[in-house]
Design a protein around this motif. Sequence first.
Motif, PDB file in Angstrom:
ATOM      1  N   ASN A  66       0.838  -1.206   0.000  1.00 30.52           N
ATOM      2  CA  ASN A  66       0.000   0.000   0.000  1.00 30.52           C
ATOM      3  C   ASN A  66       0.870   1.253   0.000  1.00 30.52           C
ATOM      4  O   ASN A  66       0.566   2.230  -0.707  1.00 30.52           O
ATOM      5  CB  ASN A  66      -0.917  -0.001   1.218  1.00 30.52           C
ATOM      6  CG  ASN A  66      -1.947   1.119   1.156  1.00 30.52           C
ATOM      7  OD1 ASN A  66      -2.819   1.124   0.303  1.00 30.52           O
ATOM      8  ND2 ASN A  66      -1.844   2.076   2.070  1.00 30.52           N
ATOM      9  N   ALA A  67       1.960   1.217   0.771  1.00 29.93           N
ATOM     10  CA  ALA A  67       2.877   2.355   0.799  1.00 29.93           C
ATOM     11  C   ALA A  67       3.511   2.566  -0.570  1.00 29.93           C
ATOM     12  O   ALA A  67       3.648   3.700  -1.041  1.00 29.93           O
ATOM     13  CB  ALA A  67       3.961   2.125   1.853  1.00 29.93           C
ATOM     14  N   ALA A  68       3.911   1.471  -1.222  1.00 27.12           N
ATOM     15  CA  ALA A  68       4.499   1.579  -2.553  1.00 27.12           C
ATOM     16  C   ALA A  68       3.503   2.181  -3.539  1.00 27.12           C
ATOM     17  O   ALA A  68       3.855   3.036  -4.363  1.00 27.12           O
ATOM     18  CB  ALA A  68       4.956   0.203  -3.028  1.00 27.12           C
ATOM     19  N   ALA A  69       2.244   1.742  -3.467  1.00 23.09           N
ATOM     20  CA  ALA A  69       1.208   2.268  -4.362  1.00 23.09           C
ATOM     21  C   ALA A  69       0.998   3.764  -4.127  1.00 23.09           C
ATOM     22  O   ALA A  69       0.876   4.542  -5.083  1.00 23.09           O
ATOM     23  CB  ALA A  69      -0.096   1.513  -4.146  1.00 23.09           C
ATOM     24  N   LEU A 117      10.455   5.893  -6.573  1.00 19.06           N
ATOM     25  CA  LEU A 117      10.205   4.798  -5.639  1.00 19.06           C
ATOM     26  C   LEU A 117      11.516   4.125  -5.238  1.00 19.06           C
ATOM     27  O   LEU A 117      12.288   3.687  -6.088  1.00 19.06           O
ATOM     28  CB  LEU A 117       9.280   3.766  -6.286  1.00 19.06           C
ATOM     29  CG  LEU A 117       8.728   2.674  -5.367  1.00 19.06           C
ATOM     30  CD1 LEU A 117       7.737   3.264  -4.379  1.00 19.06           C
ATOM     31  CD2 LEU A 117       8.052   1.587  -6.199  1.00 19.06           C
ATOM     32  N   THR A 118      11.777   4.074  -3.950  1.00 16.34           N
ATOM     33  CA  THR A 118      12.929   3.349  -3.418  1.00 16.34           C
ATOM     34  C   THR A 118      12.472   2.482  -2.259  1.00 16.34           C
ATOM     35  O   THR A 118      11.428   2.751  -1.635  1.00 16.34           O
ATOM     36  CB  THR A 118      14.029   4.304  -2.914  1.00 16.34           C
ATOM     37  OG1 THR A 118      13.528   5.030  -1.775  1.00 16.34           O
ATOM     38  CG2 THR A 118      14.447   5.282  -4.000  1.00 16.34           C
ATOM     39  N   LEU A 119      13.233   1.459  -1.955  1.00 15.04           N
ATOM     40  CA  LEU A 119      12.877   0.588  -0.837  1.00 15.04           C
ATOM     41  C   LEU A 119      12.883   1.364   0.476  1.00 15.04           C
ATOM     42  O   LEU A 119      12.050   1.113   1.358  1.00 15.04           O
ATOM     43  CB  LEU A 119      13.849  -0.595  -0.760  1.00 15.04           C
ATOM     44  CG  LEU A 119      13.867  -1.535  -1.972  1.00 15.04           C
ATOM     45  CD1 LEU A 119      14.807  -2.700  -1.723  1.00 15.04           C
ATOM     46  CD2 LEU A 119      12.466  -2.033  -2.307  1.00 15.04           C
ATOM     47  N   ALA A 120      13.801   2.301   0.595  1.00  9.00           N
ATOM     48  CA  ALA A 120      13.876   3.096   1.825  1.00  9.00           C
ATOM     49  C   ALA A 120      12.613   3.932   2.010  1.00  9.00           C
ATOM     50  O   ALA A 120      12.055   4.009   3.119  1.00  9.00           O
ATOM     51  CB  ALA A 120      15.108   3.994   1.784  1.00  9.00           C
ATOM     52  N   ARG A 121      12.141   4.548   0.940  1.00  7.38           N
ATOM     53  CA  ARG A 121      10.932   5.364   1.036  1.00  7.38           C
ATOM     54  C   ARG A 121       9.696   4.526   1.316  1.00  7.38           C
ATOM     55  O   ARG A 121       8.800   4.948   2.042  1.00  7.38           O
ATOM     56  CB  ARG A 121      10.743   6.161  -0.264  1.00  7.38           C
ATOM     57  CG  ARG A 121      11.708   7.307  -0.436  1.00  7.38           C
ATOM     58  CD  ARG A 121      11.472   8.064  -1.721  1.00  7.38           C
ATOM     59  NE  ARG A 121      12.334   9.233  -1.817  1.00  7.38           N
ATOM     60  CZ  ARG A 121      12.388  10.036  -2.857  1.00  7.38           C
ATOM     61  NH1 ARG A 121      11.623   9.790  -3.929  1.00  7.38           N
ATOM     62  NH2 ARG A 121      13.200  11.079  -2.877  1.00  7.38           N
ATOM     63  N   VAL A 122       9.644   3.338   0.729  1.00  6.48           N
ATOM     64  CA  VAL A 122       8.514   2.441   0.989  1.00  6.48           C
ATOM     65  C   VAL A 122       8.487   2.051   2.458  1.00  6.48           C
ATOM     66  O   VAL A 122       7.437   2.084   3.108  1.00  6.48           O
ATOM     67  CB  VAL A 122       8.604   1.185   0.099  1.00  6.48           C
ATOM     68  CG1 VAL A 122       7.556   0.159   0.525  1.00  6.48           C
ATOM     69  CG2 VAL A 122       8.404   1.552  -1.365  1.00  6.48           C
ATOM     70  N   GLY A 123       9.652   1.660   2.985  1.00  6.39           N
ATOM     71  CA  GLY A 123       9.715   1.285   4.396  1.00  6.39           C
ATOM     72  C   GLY A 123       9.327   2.428   5.316  1.00  6.39           C
ATOM     73  O   GLY A 123       8.574   2.252   6.275  1.00  6.39           O
ATOM     74  N   GLU A 124       9.830   3.614   5.009  1.00  5.02           N
ATOM     75  CA  GLU A 124       9.519   4.783   5.831  1.00  5.02           C
ATOM     76  C   GLU A 124       8.033   5.098   5.783  1.00  5.02           C
ATOM     77  O   GLU A 124       7.424   5.390   6.824  1.00  5.02           O
ATOM     78  CB  GLU A 124      10.327   5.981   5.341  1.00  5.02           C
ATOM     79  CG  GLU A 124      10.088   7.245   6.159  1.00  5.02           C
ATOM     80  CD  GLU A 124      10.893   8.425   5.634  1.00  5.02           C
ATOM     81  OE1 GLU A 124      10.790   9.516   6.229  1.00  5.02           O
ATOM     82  OE2 GLU A 124      11.615   8.268   4.620  1.00  5.02           O
TER      83      GLU A 124
END
Length: 214
Positions: free
Chosen positions: A21-24, A35-42
Amino acid sequence: MATTRRTQQERRVHAEAALLNAAAELVVEHGVRSLTLARVGERAGYSRGIVTHHFGSKQALLERLARSTQAGFVPGLADLPPGLDRLLRLIDGYVGALGDAGTMHRAFLLLWAEAATASDLAPIFRERDEAFRRDLRDDVAAAITDGDVPPDTEPDDVAVAVVGQLRGIGLQRLLDPRAVDTARLRHTVTDHWRQALRPIDVGGGDGHPYQIPR
């Protein structure tokens, strides 16, 4: 031990759902390039490490996002046999659902459009479109067998045209929601395909003209 395993599984499912959901949300707000993995996690309230743990890479995350957003977009089709009725219900339901498309589906459409010029996304969305077309081809082929569609209809061509139309309507809806009245358009589009696939009225073996379901 069984209870602990179930709890861990529930946590895993919850974490993956939150990450997707965060990635979307990030795709919708800022585009896939940001889109980066760090931003998705945050955004999801986790560390980058947990995103890597669940998905392994950005590519794998995008593949999972593409698959999960399409699942069940038009409900109620699973119990219908392949055929014209199912095809028309899919078309009607798809356009109708665009009127209230959530973040996940908006992200899918944006990624789909991006895939035309992004080599890392193209294989994912070629596979998703082929799965969609295969489903539509099965409906058209079954409708031909049932006598509801002319026998010279080409299922591949119908599938390509339907996918292009539905995806195109979705992108127009994203660009200018006020210009695309899905509540009205769903009936127009469905009736277009009902008429386009109608057999020529000729006498059947029992002396009656063929009829198409409505």
